[in-house]
Motif scaffolding. Structure first.
Motif, PDB file in Angstrom:
ATOM      1  N   VAL A 105      -0.543  -3.486   5.888  1.00 44.71           N
ATOM      2  CA  VAL A 105      -1.359  -2.984   4.781  1.00 44.71           C
ATOM      3  C   VAL A 105      -1.743  -1.528   5.042  1.00 44.71           C
ATOM      4  CG1 VAL A 105      -3.398  -3.389   3.356  1.00 44.71           C
ATOM      5  CG2 VAL A 105      -2.285  -5.324   4.486  1.00 44.71           C
ATOM      6  N   ALA A 106      -1.321  -0.639   4.130  1.00 45.12           N
ATOM      7  CA  ALA A 106      -1.573   0.802   4.273  1.00 45.12           C
ATOM      8  C   ALA A 106      -2.520   1.274   3.173  1.00 45.12           C
ATOM      9  CB  ALA A 106      -0.248   1.578   4.217  1.00 45.12           C
ATOM     10  N   TYR A 107      -3.790   0.900   3.284  1.00 49.44           N
ATOM     11  CA  TYR A 107      -4.803   1.396   2.347  1.00 49.44           C
ATOM     12  C   TYR A 107      -5.784   2.332   3.036  1.00 49.44           C
ATOM     13  CZ  TYR A 107      -3.355  -2.049  -1.185  1.00 49.44           C
ATOM     14  OH  TYR A 107      -2.661  -2.772  -2.117  1.00 49.44           O
ATOM     15  N   GLY A 128       0.807  -1.224   0.000  1.00 47.02           N
ATOM     16  CA  GLY A 128       0.000   0.000   0.000  1.00 47.02           C
ATOM     17  C   GLY A 128       0.830   1.259   0.000  1.00 47.02           C
ATOM     18  N   ALA A 129       0.158   2.377   0.124  1.00 47.42           N
ATOM     19  CA  ALA A 129       0.695   3.747   0.047  1.00 47.42           C
ATOM     20  C   ALA A 129       1.046   4.092  -1.408  1.00 47.42           C
ATOM     21  CB  ALA A 129       1.884   3.961   0.975  1.00 47.42           C
ATOM     22  N   GLN A 130       1.406   5.333  -1.627  1.00 47.95           N
ATOM     23  CA  GLN A 130       1.705   5.799  -2.983  1.00 47.95           C
ATOM     24  C   GLN A 130       3.005   5.143  -3.466  1.00 47.95           C
ATOM     25  OE1 GLN A 130      -0.389   7.758  -4.867  1.00 47.95           O
ATOM     26  NE2 GLN A 130      -1.690   7.250  -3.108  1.00 47.95           N
ATOM     27  N   PHE A 172       3.242   4.171   6.816  1.00 46.63           N
ATOM     28  CA  PHE A 172       4.381   4.254   5.881  1.00 46.63           C
ATOM     29  C   PHE A 172       4.656   5.723   5.557  1.00 46.63           C
ATOM     30  CE2 PHE A 172       2.996  -0.004   3.649  1.00 46.63           C
ATOM     31  CZ  PHE A 172       3.177  -0.678   4.842  1.00 46.63           C
ATOM     32  N   ASP A 173       3.585   6.508   5.405  1.00 48.73           N
ATOM     33  CA  ASP A 173       3.747   7.942   5.093  1.00 48.73           C
ATOM     34  C   ASP A 173       4.545   8.644   6.191  1.00 48.73           C
ATOM     35  OD1 ASP A 173       2.199   7.415   2.916  1.00 48.73           O
ATOM     36  OD2 ASP A 173       0.405   8.417   3.651  1.00 48.73           O
ATOM     37  N   PHE A 174       4.305   8.244   7.429  1.00 51.08           N
ATOM     38  CA  PHE A 174       5.038   8.866   8.540  1.00 51.08           C
ATOM     39  C   PHE A 174       6.500   8.442   8.536  1.00 51.08           C
ATOM     40  CE2 PHE A 174       0.687   8.968  10.615  1.00 51.08           C
ATOM     41  CZ  PHE A 174       0.541  10.338  10.473  1.00 51.08           C
ATOM     42  N   TRP A 205      -8.529  18.178   4.998  1.00 46.78           N
ATOM     43  CA  TRP A 205      -9.614  17.475   4.317  1.00 46.78           C
ATOM     44  C   TRP A 205     -10.219  16.379   5.193  1.00 46.78           C
ATOM     45  CZ3 TRP A 205      -4.457  17.194   3.245  1.00 46.78           C
ATOM     46  CH2 TRP A 205      -3.838  15.954   3.462  1.00 46.78           C
ATOM     47  N   ARG A 206      -9.581  16.153   6.348  1.00 45.27           N
ATOM     48  CA  ARG A 206     -10.117  15.158   7.272  1.00 45.27           C
ATOM     49  C   ARG A 206     -11.254  15.697   8.133  1.00 45.27           C
ATOM     50  NH1 ARG A 206      -7.177  10.729   8.783  1.00 45.27           N
ATOM     51  NH2 ARG A 206      -5.331  10.497   7.534  1.00 45.27           N
ATOM     52  N   TRP A 207     -11.578  17.022   7.995  1.00 45.78           N
ATOM     53  CA  TRP A 207     -12.498  17.601   8.981  1.00 45.78           C
ATOM     54  C   TRP A 207     -13.821  16.852   9.056  1.00 45.78           C
ATOM     55  CZ3 TRP A 207     -17.328  19.666   8.011  1.00 45.78           C
ATOM     56  CH2 TRP A 207     -17.614  19.915   6.668  1.00 45.78           C
TER      57      TRP A 207
HETATM   58  N1  UDP Z   1      -3.752   4.369   0.133  1.00 47.76           N
HETATM   59  C1  UDP Z   1      -3.370   3.468  -0.867  1.00 47.76           C
HETATM   60  N2  UDP Z   1      -4.281   3.056  -1.786  1.00 47.76           N
HETATM   61  C2  UDP Z   1      -5.565   3.455  -1.762  1.00 47.76           C
HETATM   62  C3  UDP Z   1      -5.947   4.366  -0.744  1.00 47.76           C
HETATM   63  C4  UDP Z   1      -5.023   4.803   0.186  1.00 47.76           C
HETATM   64  O1  UDP Z   1      -2.237   3.041  -0.902  1.00 47.76           O
HETATM   65  O2  UDP Z   1      -6.328   3.034  -2.621  1.00 47.76           O
HETATM   66  C5  UDP Z   1      -2.757   4.764   1.154  1.00 47.76           C
HETATM   67  C6  UDP Z   1      -2.366   6.207   1.236  1.00 47.76           C
HETATM   68  O3  UDP Z   1      -1.354   6.495   0.302  1.00 47.76           O
HETATM   69  C7  UDP Z   1      -1.855   6.283   2.671  1.00 47.76           C
HETATM   70  C8  UDP Z   1      -2.691   5.233   3.398  1.00 47.76           C
HETATM   71  O4  UDP Z   1      -3.321   4.472   2.398  1.00 47.76           O
HETATM   72  O5  UDP Z   1      -0.518   5.879   2.724  1.00 47.76           O
HETATM   73  C9  UDP Z   1      -3.822   5.736   4.242  1.00 47.76           C
HETATM   74  O6  UDP Z   1      -3.533   6.876   4.849  1.00 47.76           O
HETATM   75  P1  UDP Z   1      -4.554   7.613   5.808  1.00 47.76           P
HETATM   76  O7  UDP Z   1      -3.740   8.523   6.610  1.00 47.76           O
HETATM   77  O8  UDP Z   1      -5.709   8.150   5.032  1.00 47.76           O
HETATM   78  O9  UDP Z   1      -5.118   6.390   6.672  1.00 47.76           O
HETATM   79  P2  UDP Z   1      -5.765   6.429   8.104  1.00 47.76           P
HETATM   80  O10 UDP Z   1      -4.618   6.624   9.061  1.00 47.76           O
HETATM   81  O11 UDP Z   1      -6.708   7.554   8.103  1.00 47.76           O
HETATM   82  O12 UDP Z   1      -6.409   5.097   8.205  1.00 47.76           O
END
Ligand code: UDP
Length: 247
Positions: free
Chosen positions: A165-167, A113-115, A195-197, A225-227
């Protein structure tokens, strides 16, 4: 410490396990030793409120093997309900703890997952920090069905013990619940933005704000955008207060 003795605290129908970060690592070790596919969720008040609206997500949380209290709101709620939880166990800190223990124990990690590029960078940073850590695969993919065969092929070839899993929630958790038995990885865990962190794509709140229990405020300011999602925080507090007073 068998999980069976850890009666979860139920917060608005969502079970949350009263574990410390150390217990979490011990349980991961136990799950790996047992080898059956297990699911770990990192819950917060937004999870709980989403689950009130999406029965499918509620079922996933109720069937998960371990639900961690990632979110100070859950600690507050548990205290109010008279069953305090020991501490926050977050995906964002948990990924470092897990990587450190994995390096020591020889557990293999797969980061899904993640970008594009983010999971690779996360792997490099963790491997630099914890020598000997085996990250056996990284892949962005997506929770869409058309991506599943390629993801399954890569995971089968890499044979990880732990799949992070980072989705984002709830998609990552629904995805794990649907596929974990077929994938056969001993531990699958949704980690949201972890992963972003690690990769520095998102900046985590400074430690003093986390200590003041204001990490949610940091996320609101840095990711405005999370508001809409964060409106769930006052809704959650209200529901917990009401449910407590009905007893
Ligand atoms: N993400 C992804 N594919 C998708 C949707 C989200 O890889 O189809 C990733 C996004 O890049 C980020 C993570 O999922 O790394 C989710 O981050 P977010 O902070 O929104 O998750 P939360 O902490 O709110 O669950």
């Amino acid at each position: 410490m068998p999980l069976a003795i850890l009666a979860p605290v139920t917060i608005l129908d969502v079970p949350v396990h009263p574990v410390t970060n150390e217990d979490f690592l011990a349980l991961v070790g136990q799950f790996i030793a047992e080898g059956n596919p297990r699911q770990i969720c990192t819950a917060n008040p937004e999870f709980v409120m989403t689950a009130q609206r999406q029965p499918e997500f509620m079922t996933v949380l109720q069937n998960a093997d371990l639900v961690l209290a990632d979110g100070v709101g859950l600690l507050w709620a548990a205290r109010r309900l008279g069953r305090p939880l020991p501490e926050r166990v977050t995906g964002s800190d948990g990924i470092y703890l897990l990587a450190k223990r994995a390096a020591r124990e020889g557990w293999r990690l797969f980061l899904l997952g993640a970008q594009p590029g983010v999971a690779e960078k996360t792997a490099r940073i963790l491997q630099d920090r914890y020598s000997g850590l085996q990250v056996v695969g990284t892949y962005p993919g997506s929770p869409r069905d058309e991506d599943y065969p390629e993801i399954a092929r890569r995971i089968a070839a890499a044979r990880p013990h732990i799949l992070l899993v980072a989705y984002g929630a709830p998609r990552q958790d629904l995805w794990i619940a649907r596929h974990k038995d077929e994938l056969g990885v001993p531990v699958s865990m949704g980690v949201g933005g972890a992963f972003d962190f690690v990769a520095g794509v998102q900046k985590r709140a400074p430690a003093w704000l986390i200590r003041l229990n204001l990490e949610w405020l940091w996320r609101l300011v840095t990711q405005p955008w999370r508001w809409k999602r964060q409106l769930d925080l006052p809704r959650f507090a209200w529901r917990v207060v009401r449910s407590g007073s009905k007893k």
